[in-house]
Design a protein around this motif. Structure first.
Motif, short mmCIF file in Angstrom:
data_model
loop_
_atom_site.label_atom_id
_atom_site.label_comp_id
_atom_site.label_asym_id
_atom_site.label_seq_id
_atom_site.Cartn_x
_atom_site.Cartn_y
_atom_site.Cartn_z
N THR B 131 2.14 2.71 -2.33
CA THR B 131 2.82 1.04 -2.23
C THR B 131 1.95 0.69 -0.48
OG1 THR B 131 4.17 1.42 -0.68
CG2 THR B 131 4.95 0.93 -2.93
N TYR B 132 1.60 -0.61 -0.47
CA TYR B 132 0.75 -0.56 0.63
C TYR B 132 1.67 -0.69 1.96
CZ TYR B 132 -2.72 -3.40 -2.76
OH TYR B 132 -3.44 -3.77 -3.52
N GLU B 133 2.76 -0.33 1.42
CA GLU B 133 3.56 -0.75 2.41
C GLU B 133 3.36 0.42 3.65
OE1 GLU B 133 7.44 -1.77 1.98
OE2 GLU B 133 8.18 -2.66 3.72
N ASP B 134 3.46 1.10 2.66
CA ASP B 134 3.44 2.67 2.93
C ASP B 134 2.25 3.44 3.05
OD1 ASP B 134 4.59 4.95 2.53
OD2 ASP B 134 4.16 6.15 1.08
#
Lengths: 107, 195
Positions: B131-134
């Motif tokens: 994920t982008y966040e990760d």
């Protein structure tokens, strides 16, 4: 990632993890569940799954399940987690209703 | 029959990962690591895949918890040092680390900054962070140490005016900028890409 400050939509990853944990599972089984249910569309990296599980533990939406000693850690959704998942289902139903009304029936 | 190679990659994570994957493609599977040593055993060419992850910001407990999680998923993991330091009673302050991991000693996280993760190739892409966040968090964790080193040299440059400190500051700011650029790119993608 939340897409609204207030709106309360769950991310797809969060929602699938909650759903997978209606029956207790360890990490690998969660990964498999998501892959199978989405027919491989959503593949979760191990690091991302780890982060997501820990975030959900912290929020109290899931909890460790059973004896963790010497075995793979298992998790299960908590009542709070169920409530969030149910709320998300309602939100998605409302969204699908709006979409069907506008786009029309798609088979 | 084992093959021993001596290499030091330091903070060049991508280079280390590429090299391990090239070895695996040639039929060498990692079985042991030490400071400079990588020991391999023969395997089917392309049977295994590797990823190198920075875990130096985690506390000993969190790092070990993460490693155990990966092992439970069926991956094999190896700790690897990012520095080349042989002192025994090493204690280092890491202001960029997460709470709980700020003091690194030989008994805790010092010389365990990297995690080499091995997966048996199954035709599916091997990504640890999806994920982008990760991915943004990962790039941020890598940016921290470089920023810190750069800030230290800037401080030295101010206190002991000598051009060498400014050169070192600029050099260590480069990797920080590299990771910052990645963060900017990921943030932009997260905003504009819907899938």
């Amino acid at each position: 990632m939340r897409d609204n400050v207030k709106g309360g939509a769950l991310t797809e990853v969060t929602f699938y993890i909650l759903l997978s944990l209606y029956t207790p599972k360890h990490g690998y089984a969660v990964m498999q569940f998501i892959e199978e249910e989405t027919h491989g569309r959503l593949e979760l990296g191990a690091g991302t799954l780890y982060g997501a599980l820990n975030a959900l533990l912290e929020k109290g939406w899931i909890a460790p399940w059973g004896e963790a000693e010497g075995r793979k850690k298992e998790y299960r959704v908590t009542p709070l987690g169920r409530e969030r998942a149910e709320r998300e289902l309602q939100r998605l139903r409302a969204l699908a209703e709006t979409a069907s009304r506008i786009i029309g029936g798609v088979t | 029959m084992s093959k021993k190679c001596y290499r030091f990659f330091g903070g060049a994570l991508a280079a280390q990962e590429k090299w391990l994957n090239r070895m695996a493609a040639q039929g060498f599977r990692l079985v042991r690591t030490e400071k400079l040593l990588y020991e391999f055993e023969a395997c089917e060419p392309g049977q295994y895949e590797y990823r190198v992850e920075f875990v130096g910001q985690k506390s000993r407990k969190d790092g070990e918890d993460y490693r155990q999680f990966l092992e439970d998923l069926g991956y094999r993991t190896f700790y690897k040092n990012i520095n080349l330091n042989y002192s025994v009673g090493k204690v280092r302050w890491r202001p960029w680390a997460e709470p709980g991991g700020r003091i690194a000693t030989n008994a805790t996280t010092y010389n365990r900054e990297l995690l080499i993760v091995e997966k048996e190739a199954d035709g599916k892409p091997f990504e640890l962070h999806t994920t982008y966040e990760d991915q943004i968090a990962c790039a941020g964790a890598l940016r921290g140490p470089w920023l810190c080193i750069a800030a230290m040299f800037v401080f030295f440059g101010v206190v002991f005016p000598h051009v060498i400190f400014w050169v070192l500051a600029a050099l260590s700011a480069l990797p920080a900028l590299y990771y910052q650029t990645r963060i900017w790119r990921l943030r932009r993608e997260a905003k504009t890409k819907e899938w």
